[in-house]
Design a protein around this motif. Structure first.
Motif, PDB file in Angstrom:
ATOM      1  N   SER A  44      26.927  43.983  -4.672  1.00 45.72           N
ATOM      2  CA  SER A  44      25.679  44.129  -3.935  1.00 45.72           C
ATOM      3  C   SER A  44      24.887  42.827  -3.942  1.00 45.72           C
TER       4      SER A  44
ATOM      5  N   ASP B 282      23.921  40.359  -0.634  1.00 43.10           N
ATOM      6  CA  ASP B 282      22.548  39.948  -0.340  1.00 43.10           C
ATOM      7  C   ASP B 282      22.425  38.425  -0.321  1.00 43.10           C
TER       8      ASP B 282
ATOM      9  N   HIS C 200      19.961  46.957   2.242  1.00 41.57           N
ATOM     10  CA  HIS C 200      19.977  45.629   1.618  1.00 41.57           C
ATOM     11  C   HIS C 200      18.835  44.722   2.080  1.00 41.57           C
TER      12      HIS C 200
ATOM     13  N   GLU D  15      15.945  43.185  -0.505  1.00 42.99           N
ATOM     14  CA  GLU D  15      16.394  42.153  -1.441  1.00 42.99           C
ATOM     15  C   GLU D  15      16.706  40.858  -0.703  1.00 42.99           C
ATOM     16  N   ILE D  16      17.284  40.942   0.488  1.00 44.09           N
ATOM     17  CA  ILE D  16      17.538  39.743   1.289  1.00 44.09           C
ATOM     18  C   ILE D  16      16.225  39.061   1.644  1.00 44.09           C
TER      19      ILE D  16
END
Length: 434
Positions: A270, A274, A307, A310-311
């Motif tokens: 994960s 990201d 996602h 967090e990106i």
């Protein structure tokens, strides 16, 4: 009587339907059926959808199809022709028009002259980004879509968002597509780090967690093991997800070779996804993180909202927006292309999910709260008892704080700590990162 338009995005792993009336009411469906399957099956699914919505196909005024598939263009034309013949025989009164990569709509007979032009039309994602950027009053945008087998990132600014022509010109310089998505297999590279591979699970077996015979781990399996996905609510609950099978696949192919736990292996995947997408976005701009603070991130696709926060944090972006219909953004974008090509039909300034919002669905301290689930956010792999919210039950101007997970039938939003979300008047979920 309402006027209807219908769009279909034929993808590698899922097919999306969007039915819109002239008031901007959307009916949406995502199914694990693609053009690689028989067109008979696809026509059946379309028929079930229209019957469920109580709309006679004969009154639909436009039928727009985008080919987001990996197949020879000549085969795509043949499939489109077969689909059109069967739909007309089933009572549809309008022929198919195919979306080109530069925002034109072609009857099938015209598309035959240049079949390459209809393959993977990224213009749908750009049009969706422009529409929602204008709606929220933000012209500087990072548009992120993570689907089943592909991802798409683009940058839009005040110049590129002004017209169809400028969007078209930005396709080469400000857009990148990747063969990675929720169904992408995960393997180990030469440095023994988990990476997403170009190969992906097909709709038949699907990810290991589908319980249909797949044994290799995918990003969907990772998101399930980390607690991001609801095992009982994937695609409206049509596909129950098996956590034990996801863990088994990750254990065998990632955790055991690396001598780490299943959860740590999933977290590495994960985090790697990201970081990779954040790197690609930075390369598009050539900008330092501080310069991206003027942008908002629009998140689309089934996995994009999982996602996106967090990106955005990695990029220094302070606002993430998950619009109405985020899980079917390409199909929605094709209707926006239709509006550009048809001056007699304009897209309303606001869209809404028909029959979806229900402010009385839940009771208690916060009416949209569904319960709690163990979610792995931190690198120390300590699970968080995370509140889970039903997007349909969040009212306009409601706010909630992270960590939180907000579930819809086509996509899931994962919020981390030091963030809060507000549902705006257009029912876009706006997430602010502190």
């Amino acid at each position: 009587m309402s006027r209807y338009r219908f769009s279909i995005d034929l993808g590698e792993t899922f097919t999306d339907f969007v039915l819109m009336d002239d008031a901007g009411r959307l009916s949406i469906k995502k199914i694990p059926t693609t053009i690689h399957d028989s067109t008979e099956r696809l026509v059946e699914e379309i028929g079930y959808f229209m019957a469920e919505k109580k709309v006679d196909p004969a009154v639909v005024e436009a039928l727009v199809v985008g080919m987001s598939v990996q197949m020879p263009p000549s085969m795509a034309i043949t499939c489109a022709r077969n689909l059109e013949e069967k739909l007309l025989a089933a009572g549809w009164s309008t022929p198919i028009r195919l979306v080109t990569s530069h925002g034109r709509l072609l009857p099938i007979d015209e598309a035959v002259e240049n079949p390459e032009s209809i393959m993977s039309p990224r213009i749908g994602g750009l049009m969706t980004g422009r529409y929602f950027g204008n709606q929220i009053g933000q012209k500087n945008l990072v548009v992120l879509r993570i689907g089943g087998s592909s991802s798409f990132v683009s940058l839009q600014n005040e110049l590129s968002a002004t017209s169809m022509d400028s969007l078209d010109q930005s396709l080469e310089s400000q857009v990148r597509s990747f063969d990675m998505g929720g169904n992408s297999y995960i393997g180990l590279n030469e440095e023994k780090e988990p990476v997403l591979l170009a190969e992906h699970a097909t709709p038949g077996p699907g990810p290991a967690c589908f319980g249909r015979g797949g044994t290799l781990p995918t990003l969907t399996d990772v998101d399930l093991v980390l607690g991001f996905l609801n095992k009982d609510y994937f695609l409206y609950g049509a596909i129950p997800l098996k956590v034990d099978l996801a863990k088994k696949a990750i254990q065998e192919h990632l955790a055991t070779p690396l001598n780490i736990s299943v959860e740590e292996a999933a977290m590495r995947v994960s985090n790697g996804v990201d970081a990779n997408l954040a790197f690609q976005i930075r390369e598009l701009t050539g900008a330092h993180t501080a310069e991206l603070e003027t942008y908002s991130l629009l998140a689309f696709g089934g996995a994009g909202p999982v996602h996106a926060c967090e990106i955005a944090r990695l990029l220094g972006i302070k606002q993430v927006v998950v619009p109405v219909g985020a899980g079917v953004s390409s199909a929605l974008g094709y209707l926006l292309v239709l509006a550009e090509n048809d001056p007699e039909w304009q897209i309303p300034a606001a869209m809404q999910r028909a029959g979806y919002y229900n402010s009385t669905q839940r009771t208690g301290d916060f009416h949209a709260l569904k319960g709690y689930r163990s979610v792995y956010y931190e690198k120390d792999l300590t699970p968080c008892g995370c509140p889970i919210y039903d997007r349909a039950g969040i009212r306009a101007e409601d706010t909630l704080s992270g960590p939180a997970i907000i579930e819809g039938p086509e996509s899931t939003v994962v919020m981390h700590e030091k963030s809060y979300a507000r549902m705006d008047a257009f029912r876009n979920l706006r997430i602010f990162l502190r």
